[in-house]
Design a protein around this motif. Structure first.
Motif, PDB file in Angstrom:
ATOM      1  N   GLU A 532       1.019  -1.225   0.314  1.00  0.00           N
ATOM      2  CA  GLU A 532       0.229  -0.003   0.172  1.00  0.00           C
ATOM      3  C   GLU A 532       0.496   0.940  -0.137  1.00  0.00           C
ATOM      4  OE1 GLU A 532      -3.839   1.813   2.642  1.00  0.00           O
ATOM      5  OE2 GLU A 532      -2.059   0.618   3.449  1.00  0.00           O
ATOM      6  N   THR A 533       0.447   2.107  -0.438  1.00  0.00           N
ATOM      7  CA  THR A 533       0.883   3.833  -0.768  1.00  0.00           C
ATOM      8  C   THR A 533      -0.031   4.511  -0.200  1.00  0.00           C
ATOM      9  OG1 THR A 533       2.114   3.285  -2.625  1.00  0.00           O
ATOM     10  CG2 THR A 533       2.292   5.558  -2.349  1.00  0.00           C
ATOM     11  N   LYS A 534       0.459   5.066   1.229  1.00  0.00           N
ATOM     12  CA  LYS A 534      -0.048   6.496   1.320  1.00  0.00           C
ATOM     13  C   LYS A 534       0.957   8.223   1.552  1.00  0.00           C
ATOM     14  CE  LYS A 534      -3.464   4.611   4.650  1.00  0.00           C
ATOM     15  NZ  LYS A 534      -3.346   4.236   6.233  1.00  0.00           N
ATOM     16  N   SER A 535       0.462   9.112   1.790  1.00  0.00           N
ATOM     17  CA  SER A 535       1.426  10.046   1.384  1.00  0.00           C
ATOM     18  C   SER A 535       0.637  11.226   2.137  1.00  0.00           C
ATOM     19  CB  SER A 535       1.595  11.281   0.405  1.00  0.00           C
ATOM     20  OG  SER A 535      -0.239  11.548  -0.522  1.00  0.00           O
ATOM     21  N   VAL A 536       1.541  11.875   2.937  1.00  0.00           N
ATOM     22  CA  VAL A 536       1.437  13.530   3.752  1.00  0.00           C
ATOM     23  C   VAL A 536       1.767  14.619   3.835  1.00  0.00           C
ATOM     24  CG1 VAL A 536       0.709  12.173   5.992  1.00  0.00           C
ATOM     25  CG2 VAL A 536       3.277  12.811   5.636  1.00  0.00           C
ATOM     26  N   THR A 537       2.050  16.075   3.446  1.00  0.00           N
ATOM     27  CA  THR A 537       1.838  17.557   3.084  1.00  0.00           C
ATOM     28  C   THR A 537       1.855  17.956   4.149  1.00  0.00           C
ATOM     29  OG1 THR A 537       1.653  16.276   0.679  1.00  0.00           O
ATOM     30  CG2 THR A 537       1.622  19.105   1.006  1.00  0.00           C
ATOM     31  N   PHE A 538       3.002  18.533   4.914  1.00  0.00           N
ATOM     32  CA  PHE A 538       2.796  19.546   5.571  1.00  0.00           C
ATOM     33  C   PHE A 538       4.420  20.402   5.460  1.00  0.00           C
ATOM     34  CE2 PHE A 538       5.483  15.901   6.327  1.00  0.00           C
ATOM     35  CZ  PHE A 538       6.648  16.294   7.280  1.00  0.00           C
ATOM     36  N   LYS A 539       4.257  22.065   6.057  1.00  0.00           N
ATOM     37  CA  LYS A 539       5.044  22.245   6.278  1.00  0.00           C
ATOM     38  C   LYS A 539       6.567  22.311   7.107  1.00  0.00           C
ATOM     39  CE  LYS A 539       5.207  26.752   3.881  1.00  0.00           C
ATOM     40  NZ  LYS A 539       3.917  27.197   2.975  1.00  0.00           N
ATOM     41  N   ALA A 540       7.168  22.597   6.430  1.00  0.00           N
ATOM     42  CA  ALA A 540       8.606  22.477   7.075  1.00  0.00           C
ATOM     43  C   ALA A 540       9.213  23.596   7.866  1.00  0.00           C
ATOM     44  CB  ALA A 540       9.845  21.900   6.937  1.00  0.00           C
ATOM     45  N   ASN A 541       9.159  24.114   8.912  1.00  0.00           N
ATOM     46  CA  ASN A 541       9.105  25.167   9.796  1.00  0.00           C
ATOM     47  C   ASN A 541       9.701  24.710  10.614  1.00  0.00           C
ATOM     48  OD1 ASN A 541       6.385  26.610   8.169  1.00  0.00           O
ATOM     49  ND2 ASN A 541       5.020  25.416   9.556  1.00  0.00           N
ATOM     50  N   LYS A 542       9.877  23.974  11.406  1.00  0.00           N
ATOM     51  CA  LYS A 542      12.026  24.017  12.709  1.00  0.00           C
ATOM     52  C   LYS A 542      12.436  23.959  11.626  1.00  0.00           C
ATOM     53  CE  LYS A 542       8.086  21.702  15.238  1.00  0.00           C
ATOM     54  NZ  LYS A 542       7.208  21.292  15.596  1.00  0.00           N
ATOM     55  N   PRO A 543      13.704  23.791  11.758  1.00  0.00           N
ATOM     56  CA  PRO A 543      15.177  23.600  11.636  1.00  0.00           C
ATOM     57  C   PRO A 543      15.433  22.307  12.457  1.00  0.00           C
ATOM     58  CG  PRO A 543      14.875  25.806  11.860  1.00  0.00           C
ATOM     59  CD  PRO A 543      13.702  25.490  11.879  1.00  0.00           C
ATOM     60  N   GLY A 544      16.043  21.244  12.190  1.00  0.00           N
ATOM     61  CA  GLY A 544      16.102  19.965  13.368  1.00  0.00           C
ATOM     62  C   GLY A 544      16.393  18.875  12.783  1.00  0.00           C
ATOM     63  N   VAL A 545      16.659  17.876  13.369  1.00  0.00           N
ATOM     64  CA  VAL A 545      16.952  16.665  13.508  1.00  0.00           C
ATOM     65  C   VAL A 545      15.469  16.388  14.043  1.00  0.00           C
ATOM     66  CG1 VAL A 545      17.867  14.279  14.228  1.00  0.00           C
ATOM     67  CG2 VAL A 545      19.026  17.155  13.337  1.00  0.00           C
ATOM     68  N   TYR A 546      14.822  15.387  13.316  1.00  0.00           N
ATOM     69  CA  TYR A 546      13.432  14.542  13.731  1.00  0.00           C
ATOM     70  C   TYR A 546      13.482  13.559  13.025  1.00  0.00           C
ATOM     71  CZ  TYR A 546      11.862  19.284  14.499  1.00  0.00           C
ATOM     72  OH  TYR A 546      12.675  20.997  14.791  1.00  0.00           O
ATOM     73  N   TRP A 547      13.487  12.174  14.521  1.00  0.00           N
ATOM     74  CA  TRP A 547      13.423  10.941  13.872  1.00  0.00           C
ATOM     75  C   TRP A 547      12.469  10.457  13.367  1.00  0.00           C
ATOM     76  CZ3 TRP A 547      17.379   7.832  13.860  1.00  0.00           C
ATOM     77  CH2 TRP A 547      18.232   8.012  14.039  1.00  0.00           C
ATOM     78  N   CYS A 548      12.039   9.814  12.454  1.00  0.00           N
ATOM     79  CA  CYS A 548      10.729   9.201  11.711  1.00  0.00           C
ATOM     80  C   CYS A 548      11.148   7.778  12.561  1.00  0.00           C
ATOM     81  CB  CYS A 548      10.207   9.447  10.586  1.00  0.00           C
ATOM     82  SG  CYS A 548      10.848  10.917   9.639  1.00  0.00           S
ATOM     83  N   TYR A 549       9.715   7.287  12.676  1.00  0.00           N
ATOM     84  CA  TYR A 549       9.725   5.949  13.683  1.00  0.00           C
ATOM     85  C   TYR A 549       8.981   4.795  13.002  1.00  0.00           C
ATOM     86  CZ  TYR A 549       7.184   6.982  17.519  1.00  0.00           C
ATOM     87  OH  TYR A 549       5.837   7.500  18.651  1.00  0.00           O
ATOM     88  N   CYS A 550       9.126   3.684  13.005  1.00  0.00           N
ATOM     89  CA  CYS A 550       7.567   3.021  12.442  1.00  0.00           C
ATOM     90  C   CYS A 550       6.936   2.987  14.072  1.00  0.00           C
ATOM     91  CB  CYS A 550       8.395   1.161  11.874  1.00  0.00           C
ATOM     92  SG  CYS A 550       6.747   0.445  11.561  1.00  0.00           S
ATOM     93  N   THR A 551       5.419   2.251  13.894  1.00  0.00           N
ATOM     94  CA  THR A 551       4.514   2.627  14.944  1.00  0.00           C
ATOM     95  C   THR A 551       4.246   1.415  14.951  1.00  0.00           C
ATOM     96  OG1 THR A 551       3.237   3.935  13.506  1.00  0.00           O
ATOM     97  CG2 THR A 551       4.313   5.666  15.468  1.00  0.00           C
ATOM     98  N   HIS A 552       4.063   0.713  13.497  1.00  0.00           N
ATOM     99  CA  HIS A 552       3.609  -0.394  13.918  1.00  0.00           C
ATOM    100  C   HIS A 552       4.228  -1.871  14.287  1.00  0.00           C
ATOM    101  CE1 HIS A 552      -0.833  -1.705  13.109  1.00  0.00           C
ATOM    102  NE2 HIS A 552      -0.611  -2.990  12.779  1.00  0.00           N
ATOM    103  N   PHE A 553       4.171  -3.031  15.460  1.00  0.00           N
ATOM    104  CA  PHE A 553       5.272  -3.383  15.376  1.00  0.00           C
ATOM    105  C   PHE A 553       4.820  -4.492  14.629  1.00  0.00           C
ATOM    106  CE2 PHE A 553       7.525  -4.342  19.763  1.00  0.00           C
ATOM    107  CZ  PHE A 553       8.863  -5.267  19.079  1.00  0.00           C
TER     108      PHE A 553
END
Ligand code: CUK
Ligand code: CUA
Ligand code: CA
Length: 569
Positions: A532-553
């Motif tokens: 399956e494919t899904k997408s999200v769109t948002f504004k990158a407003n805050k400089p920095g490092v943000y971890w993306c992680y898998c939420t589903h075991f």
């Protein structure tokens, strides 16, 4: 069993007879587990405002009904209403996901809904093509600030939605209001109960008359009128509205509507599995009214003089009757809200009694439920194949029945074995508020897809090598794949102020291997099922490092399944 979840806004799926809950399908609510209301794909279904935000993230579902073929559920769709924002949602039964939501114009309080069961004129169409929708609250038409204090001119409309395109096909202007909705097995009629024939604005006005109505719609004639251009429109809506008012429909041979008087603030209209009778509960009258389908058709043919003569029985059942279900063996089961009971009664017995044979026993059994039932419904009971096995009583109160969990109590769902002469309570479940109405479908009718196919998704990448960061001016598209236990990009960089679209494809093919994708401090959280494919769109407003992680075991290395989203200043 599929339940509408009331003001929680979702649809729930339970197994029977255990009563175990399998799944919640978000429809009108926001759900951060699957990402409903968060992903671009779900937002496109729900509808967005000019700023791209979800237009409504609240809902109030009351009624849920599947599509039919030949009078039996066909496993294609489930339709569910939103009373709060006047929307009809459609859930595909192969994926158990909502695929369409339609907002209905010109109305408020969209309450009763029912799909048709075949076409009224074309005998080849023996499946659902329309969904009927009743509006409970009357409003000025059009409603943009004029006529606010002219309460007598407030009106309700009955609406028809195309089951395939989900477009609103037509509406009918009526006197009184609509509450529950039913459709006939021959496709000719739709019905709605009306508790406010008084057209009152305050509750004491709404219960001032002894009789209200069950209102019938002649579908073929309505569609004829639309075709002939005999309609109006309101405001910006292009939906044709035909005239179903009492005074305009006094000649039965041309009438679009037929008002059958019944007592008093009726609630619920359910058609018997043989297609012969509509049972309407009295609510403020201790009776149910049984209306013969054939007699209503006779009135439209000009043969039956008085619409009240379409009522063929009116048994006294108990206090606060709300909804009636059938077992396919000639018995009806009505919920009694005030008496906290289910009452079982004989349909033919009630008719004989009404005709004067007072020796007939109409009420056959009573069973206490805990407490105050709303809907009661039987297995396959709203189809030709009502099997008479189970009835579920969805009770609005549980009071002291379960372990205490604070001031907000669960409700009680009670399973009743109706296969014998006496009803037997066989199981109890606490249920999270509030399974409002449900249907029980035989399991062989439901055939689900267990894994998606990538080619359904135009945005999908077929191979992890297609991953990357693609910039067009200030718009950045991140194509990324999940494959246990890793995302295809270990990091992806954008610049402050960029509009970021993340397209995530789950390349895992194995059944049940779902991954999640969440970004720290960005309010983003969704899952992708296998292929399956899904997408999200948002504004990158805050400089920095943000971890993306898998939420589903998903894997032994689930915790390690991460990536870095880097916003450069
Ligand atoms: S209505 Cu609620 S108990 Cu909305 Cu189905 Cu009768
Ligand atoms: Cu992928 Cu957890
Ligand atoms: Ca009334």
């Amino acid at each position: 069993m599929f339940s509408s979840a009331g003001h929680a806004g979702d649809v729930r799926i339970f197994g029977l007879p255990s009563g175990r809950e399998f799944k919640r399908v978000p429809v009108f609510n926001t759900d951060c587990m699957v990402g409903w209301g968060i992903t671009n794909e779900s937002k496109a279904i729900i509808g967005t405002d000019a700023d791209g935000r979800v237009k409504y993230n609240t809902g109030d579902t009351h009624h849920i009904h599947p599509s039919y073929t030949d009078g039996i559920y066909d496993g294609r769709y489930l339709f569910v209403n939103d009373k709060l924002n006047c929307r009809l949602g459609r859930v595909r039964l192969d994926t158990m996901e909502c695929d369409r939501i339609t907002e209905i114009p010109n109305i408020q309080g969209f309450h009763g809904t029912f799909p048709d069961k075949r076409d009224p004129v074309n005998p080849d169409i023996n499946y659902t093509t329309r969904v009927f929708c009743g509006s409970e609250f009357s409003i000025p038409l059009p409603n943009f600030g004029q006529g606010i204090d002219d309460e007598a001119s407030y009106r309700s409309l009955f609406s028809c939605i195309d089951a395939e395109t989900m477009d609103v096909r037509w509406q009918v202007l009526i006197d009184g209001n609509c509450e529950l909705v039913a459709s006939s097995y021959d496709g000719k009629l739709a019905a709605t109960t009306q508790y406010n024939t008084e057209m009152g604005v305050h509750y004491e006005d709404m219960m001032s008359a002894e009789m209200d109505s069950c209102l019938f719609f002649n579908i073929a004639r309505i569609e004829e009128a639309v075709k002939d251009g005999r309609f109006t429109t309101y405001g910006e809506s292009k939906v044709p509205v035909v005239d179903g008012l009492r005074d305009s429909n006094t000649d039965p041979r041309t009438a679009l509507t037929c008002y059958v008087p019944i007592p008093k603030n009726p609630h619920g209209v359910n058609i018997s599995p043989d297609g012969k009778y509509y049972a309407c509960a009295g609510k403020l009258s201790p009776t149910a009214s049984l209306i013969a389908h054939e007699k209503v058709l006779q009135w439209f043919d000009g043969v039956l003089a008085d619409t009240r003569d379409a009522v063929v029985a009116e048994p006294e059942l108990g206090l606060g009757p709300l909804h009636t279900a059938f077992d396919g063996r000639g018995n009806a089961y009505t919920t009694l809200f005030l008496d906290s009971q289910i009452v079982k009664w004989s349909v033919e017995g009630a008719i004989k009694f009404y005709q004067g044979d007072k020796s007939v026993q109409v009420v056959l059994d009573r069973l206490d439920v805990h407490y105050q039932p709303g809907h009661g419904f039987t297995s396959m009971g709203e189809t030709r194949e009502a099997d008479g096995k189970y009835l579920i009583s969805d009770n609005k109160f549980s009071k002291d029945r379960f372990l205490p969990v604070g001031p907000l109590h669960p409700e009680t769902s009670q399973l009743i074995d109706i296969s014998g002469d006496k009803m037997k309570l066989v199981h109890d479940n606490p249920v999270t508020s509030e399974p409002h109405d449900s249907i029980i479908i035989r399991r062989d009718i439901i055939k689900t897809k267990q894994v998606y196919a990538l080619d359904q998704f135009p945005l999908a990448i077929k191979n992890a090598k297609e991953s990357g960061v693609f910039r067009e001016g200030k718009k950045v598209t991140i194509k990324i794949a999940s494959q246990a236990p890793a995302f295809s990009l270990r990091e992806f960089r954008v610049k402050k102020g960029d509009e970021v679209t993340i397209i995530l494809t789950n390349l895992d093919k194995i059944e049940d291997l779902t991954h999640g994708f969440a970004i720290e401090r960005h309010n983003i959280n969704f899952v992708v099922n296998p292929q399956e494919t899904k997408s999200v769109t948002f504004k990158a407003n805050k400089p920095g490092v943000y971890w993306c992680y898998c939420t589903h075991f998903c894997h032994a290395l689930h915790m390690e399944m991460r990536s870095r989203f880097i916003v450069e200043p």
